[in-house]
Scaffold this motif. Structure first.
Motif, PDB file in Angstrom:
ATOM      1  N   MET A 170       0.685  -1.314  -0.065  1.00 22.72           N
ATOM      2  CA  MET A 170      -0.127   0.121   0.156  1.00 22.72           C
ATOM      3  C   MET A 170       0.862   1.299   0.029  1.00 22.72           C
ATOM      4  O   MET A 170       1.733   1.210   0.691  1.00 22.72           O
ATOM      5  N   ARG A 171       0.410   2.160  -0.986  1.00 23.51           N
ATOM      6  CA  ARG A 171       1.325   3.389  -1.001  1.00 23.51           C
ATOM      7  C   ARG A 171       1.416   4.257   0.330  1.00 23.51           C
ATOM      8  O   ARG A 171       0.070   4.461   1.037  1.00 23.51           O
ATOM      9  N   GLU A 172       2.423   4.695   0.770  1.00 19.57           N
ATOM     10  CA  GLU A 172       2.535   5.621   1.834  1.00 19.57           C
ATOM     11  C   GLU A 172       1.890   7.032   1.496  1.00 19.57           C
ATOM     12  O   GLU A 172       2.061   7.529   0.579  1.00 19.57           O
ATOM     13  N   SER A 173       1.210   7.587   2.562  1.00 18.49           N
ATOM     14  CA  SER A 173       0.415   8.646   2.529  1.00 18.49           C
ATOM     15  C   SER A 173       1.353  10.185   2.595  1.00 18.49           C
ATOM     16  O   SER A 173       2.578   9.911   2.953  1.00 18.49           O
ATOM     17  N   LEU A 174       1.230  11.054   1.822  1.00 18.16           N
ATOM     18  CA  LEU A 174       2.051  12.171   1.722  1.00 18.16           C
ATOM     19  C   LEU A 174       1.708  13.390   2.222  1.00 18.16           C
ATOM     20  O   LEU A 174       0.232  13.910   1.929  1.00 18.16           O
ATOM     21  N   SER A 175       2.402  14.199   2.833  1.00 18.21           N
ATOM     22  CA  SER A 175       1.862  15.311   3.377  1.00 18.21           C
ATOM     23  C   SER A 175       2.988  16.499   2.641  1.00 18.21           C
ATOM     24  O   SER A 175       4.122  16.493   2.607  1.00 18.21           O
ATOM     25  N   VAL A 176       2.264  17.425   1.853  1.00 17.60           N
ATOM     26  CA  VAL A 176       3.326  18.619   1.010  1.00 17.60           C
ATOM     27  C   VAL A 176       3.421  19.561   1.932  1.00 17.60           C
ATOM     28  O   VAL A 176       2.179  19.978   2.507  1.00 17.60           O
ATOM     29  N   VAL A 177       4.493  20.217   2.292  1.00 16.61           N
ATOM     30  CA  VAL A 177       4.472  21.234   3.545  1.00 16.61           C
ATOM     31  C   VAL A 177       5.223  22.441   2.846  1.00 16.61           C
ATOM     32  O   VAL A 177       6.230  22.424   2.278  1.00 16.61           O
ATOM     33  N   VAL A 178       4.648  23.779   3.106  1.00 18.19           N
ATOM     34  CA  VAL A 178       5.200  24.801   2.538  1.00 18.19           C
ATOM     35  C   VAL A 178       5.008  25.925   3.747  1.00 18.19           C
ATOM     36  O   VAL A 178       4.076  25.976   4.491  1.00 18.19           O
ATOM     37  N   THR A 179       6.042  26.804   3.744  1.00 22.73           N
ATOM     38  CA  THR A 179       6.292  28.023   4.757  1.00 22.73           C
ATOM     39  C   THR A 179       5.913  29.051   3.675  1.00 22.73           C
ATOM     40  O   THR A 179       6.407  29.194   2.501  1.00 22.73           O
ATOM     41  N   THR A 180       5.203  30.153   4.440  1.00 22.81           N
ATOM     42  CA  THR A 180       4.722  31.333   3.565  1.00 22.81           C
ATOM     43  C   THR A 180       4.863  32.679   4.327  1.00 22.81           C
ATOM     44  O   THR A 180       4.868  32.778   5.429  1.00 22.81           O
ATOM     45  N   TYR A 181       5.123  33.469   3.548  1.00 17.00           N
ATOM     46  CA  TYR A 181       4.947  35.003   3.970  1.00 17.00           C
ATOM     47  C   TYR A 181       5.050  36.106   2.860  1.00 17.00           C
ATOM     48  O   TYR A 181       5.794  36.069   1.867  1.00 17.00           O
ATOM     49  N   ASN A 182       3.705  36.609   2.597  1.00 18.57           N
ATOM     50  CA  ASN A 182       3.290  37.341   1.389  1.00 18.57           C
ATOM     51  C   ASN A 182       3.832  36.849   0.344  1.00 18.57           C
ATOM     52  O   ASN A 182       4.667  37.415  -0.588  1.00 18.57           O
ATOM     53  N   SER A 183       3.220  35.591  -0.010  1.00 23.86           N
ATOM     54  CA  SER A 183       3.693  35.056  -1.189  1.00 23.86           C
ATOM     55  C   SER A 183       2.559  34.616  -2.181  1.00 23.86           C
ATOM     56  O   SER A 183       2.584  33.561  -2.928  1.00 23.86           O
ATOM     57  N   GLU A 184       1.799  35.765  -2.399  1.00 26.70           N
ATOM     58  CA  GLU A 184       0.670  35.483  -3.066  1.00 26.70           C
ATOM     59  C   GLU A 184       1.192  35.545  -4.869  1.00 26.70           C
ATOM     60  O   GLU A 184       0.275  34.957  -5.438  1.00 26.70           O
ATOM     61  N   ASP A 185       2.078  35.880  -4.991  1.00 24.88           N
ATOM     62  CA  ASP A 185       2.493  35.978  -6.593  1.00 24.88           C
ATOM     63  C   ASP A 185       2.712  34.534  -6.966  1.00 24.88           C
ATOM     64  O   ASP A 185       2.743  34.110  -8.166  1.00 24.88           O
ATOM     65  N   THR A 186       3.352  33.621  -6.195  1.00 30.37           N
ATOM     66  CA  THR A 186       3.801  32.385  -6.600  1.00 30.37           C
ATOM     67  C   THR A 186       3.186  30.984  -5.866  1.00 30.37           C
ATOM     68  O   THR A 186       3.110  30.139  -6.274  1.00 30.37           O
ATOM     69  N   LEU A 187       2.356  31.643  -4.728  1.00 34.03           N
ATOM     70  CA  LEU A 187       1.510  30.238  -3.868  1.00 34.03           C
ATOM     71  C   LEU A 187       0.585  29.610  -4.866  1.00 34.03           C
ATOM     72  O   LEU A 187       0.602  28.536  -4.553  1.00 34.03           O
ATOM     73  N   GLY A 188      -0.088  30.264  -5.739  1.00 30.01           N
ATOM     74  CA  GLY A 188      -1.078  29.736  -6.357  1.00 30.01           C
ATOM     75  C   GLY A 188      -0.781  28.584  -7.128  1.00 30.01           C
ATOM     76  O   GLY A 188      -1.289  27.409  -7.145  1.00 30.01           O
ATOM     77  N   ALA A 189       0.235  28.884  -7.969  1.00 29.91           N
ATOM     78  CA  ALA A 189       1.252  27.870  -8.689  1.00 29.91           C
ATOM     79  C   ALA A 189       1.662  26.624  -7.862  1.00 29.91           C
ATOM     80  O   ALA A 189       1.625  25.492  -8.361  1.00 29.91           O
ATOM     81  N   CYS A 190       2.350  27.238  -6.780  1.00 29.53           N
ATOM     82  CA  CYS A 190       2.852  26.111  -6.015  1.00 29.53           C
ATOM     83  C   CYS A 190       1.993  25.056  -5.493  1.00 29.53           C
ATOM     84  O   CYS A 190       2.025  23.835  -5.445  1.00 29.53           O
ATOM     85  N   LEU A 191       0.514  25.478  -5.020  1.00 27.37           N
ATOM     86  CA  LEU A 191      -0.196  24.677  -4.296  1.00 27.37           C
ATOM     87  C   LEU A 191      -0.854  23.894  -5.456  1.00 27.37           C
ATOM     88  O   LEU A 191      -1.337  22.743  -4.966  1.00 27.37           O
ATOM     89  N   ALA A 192      -1.404  24.576  -6.548  1.00 30.29           N
ATOM     90  CA  ALA A 192      -1.990  23.727  -7.532  1.00 30.29           C
ATOM     91  C   ALA A 192      -1.020  22.725  -8.213  1.00 30.29           C
ATOM     92  O   ALA A 192      -1.742  21.402  -8.490  1.00 30.29           O
ATOM     93  N   SER A 193       0.077  22.762  -8.160  1.00 30.99           N
ATOM     94  CA  SER A 193       1.057  21.857  -8.371  1.00 30.99           C
ATOM     95  C   SER A 193       1.141  20.684  -7.674  1.00 30.99           C
ATOM     96  O   SER A 193       1.645  19.456  -7.832  1.00 30.99           O
ATOM     97  N   ALA A 194       0.762  20.974  -6.415  1.00 38.66           N
ATOM     98  CA  ALA A 194       0.775  19.718  -5.242  1.00 38.66           C
ATOM     99  C   ALA A 194      -0.904  19.393  -4.753  1.00 38.66           C
ATOM    100  O   ALA A 194      -0.780  18.629  -3.794  1.00 38.66           O
ATOM    101  N   ALA A 195      -1.508  19.385  -5.778  1.00 43.57           N
ATOM    102  CA  ALA A 195      -3.221  19.148  -5.468  1.00 43.57           C
ATOM    103  C   ALA A 195      -3.474  17.634  -5.401  1.00 43.57           C
ATOM    104  O   ALA A 195      -4.304  17.051  -4.640  1.00 43.57           O
ATOM    105  N   TRP A 196      -2.574  17.092  -5.760  1.00 46.03           N
ATOM    106  CA  TRP A 196      -2.627  15.456  -5.612  1.00 46.03           C
ATOM    107  C   TRP A 196      -2.446  14.898  -4.490  1.00 46.03           C
ATOM    108  O   TRP A 196      -2.598  13.883  -4.210  1.00 46.03           O
ATOM    109  N   ALA A 197      -1.867  15.723  -3.735  1.00 45.18           N
ATOM    110  CA  ALA A 197      -1.067  14.942  -2.362  1.00 45.18           C
ATOM    111  C   ALA A 197      -2.180  14.867  -1.401  1.00 45.18           C
ATOM    112  O   ALA A 197      -3.180  15.371  -1.455  1.00 45.18           O
ATOM    113  N   ASP A 198      -2.105  13.886  -0.277  1.00 43.09           N
ATOM    114  CA  ASP A 198      -2.953  13.588   0.441  1.00 43.09           C
ATOM    115  C   ASP A 198      -3.338  14.705   1.518  1.00 43.09           C
ATOM    116  O   ASP A 198      -4.323  14.860   2.319  1.00 43.09           O
ATOM    117  N   GLU A 199      -2.339  15.672   1.849  1.00 42.70           N
ATOM    118  CA  GLU A 199      -2.468  16.600   2.530  1.00 42.70           C
ATOM    119  C   GLU A 199      -1.555  17.869   2.168  1.00 42.70           C
ATOM    120  O   GLU A 199      -0.176  17.619   1.693  1.00 42.70           O
TER     121      GLU A 199
END
Length: 259
Positions: A1-30
């Motif tokens: 069985m596949r291990e579950s995955l958490s994608v972890v991101v730290t942010t501060y005033n990251s509006e310019d790039t955060l959308g692309a970052c999180l969209a690219s990891a949408a498949w993660a379990d968390e």
């Protein structure tokens, strides 16, 4: 069985790039986002992408990332900066590895956006441990250039992160100034030897290593300018260390206009 995955991101005033970052990891379990007091649309973007959102004051680059990792629900973590994005083929590659992990951590490649273009595909890519078993890994504790330190074997995935970094020269120079202050303070605690030699020679070495050995000369003027800023950073961190030593030896003399 596949291990579950958490994608972890730290942010501060990251509006310019955060959308692309999180969209690219949408498949993660968390997706875990730890913010340090953003005043732009960062929080809204994180919520819109369904992230598990947490906030705390900035504790330093390494400590903040470790705090975010500790918030993850799953044992396996993929650590991203808020100005990074995964390629489309990352999901299949990561999920395949997590079906039967043979290492405690895995390095991913990263290509850099250099002011107005991507680095040449023929330039050397950096690689960093980003996928890891958090029970066998910790952040290094460095003030800057923090890394994931893994207790166990490390493999490498054929996955290339996109790193958007600073959008212009001014932003990269500002970062060089901030990072050199933090690095200089860390070097002061280590009692760096041969400081005069480092101050004179190392900026040139840093430029040649970045521009020639890593192949950024292939990016034209963008690569040349980036290499010069990199050399400036190398100069600043040793210049600030020298300044700190002089002030300590002289009892931190005040500027004449402050007397």
């Amino acid at each position: 069985m596949r291990e579950s995955l958490s994608v972890v991101v730290t942010t501060y005033n990251s509006e310019d790039t955060l959308g692309a970052c999180l969209a690219s990891a949408a498949w993660a379990d968390e997706i875990v986002v730890l913010d340090s007091g953003s005043s732009d649309a960062t929080i809204d973007i994180a919520q819109r992408h369904g992230a598990s959102l947490h906030t705390q004051p900035f504790a330093g680059y390494s400590a903040q990332k470790q705090a975010a990792i500790d918030l993850a629900r799953h044992r396996w973590v993929l650590l991203l900066d808020s100005d990074e994005a995964l390629p489309a083929d990352a999901a299949a590659a990561v999920q395949r590895v997590l079906e039967s992990p043979c290492c405690a951590g895995y390095q991913l490649w990263r290509r850099e956006w250099v002011f107005w273009r991507w680095q040449s595909p023929r330039a050397r890519l950096n690689h960093y441990v980003r996928l890891f078993d958090r029970e066998r890994a910790r952040m290094s504790g460095h003030s800057v250039h923090e890394t994931v330190q893994v207790d166990g074997p490390v493999g490498r995935l054929d996955v290339v992160l996109d790193h958007y970094g600073e959008p212009d020269i001014a932003g990269r120079v500002d970062k060089a100034n901030r990072y050199s202050s933090l690095q200089g303070a860390e070097d002061a605690r280590r009692q760096r030897a041969w400081l005069g030699w480092r101050l004179v020679a190392y900026p040139t070495i840093a430029f040649l290593r970045y521009y020639l050995l890593r192949g950024h000369w292939r990016a034209g003027w963008a690569g040349f300018i980036a290499a010069r800023v990199h050399a400036f950073y190398a100069f600043l961190k040793y210049a600030k260390l020298h300044e700190a030593r002089v002030r300590a030896a002289q009892g931190t003399p005040r500027h004449p206009r402050q007397r």
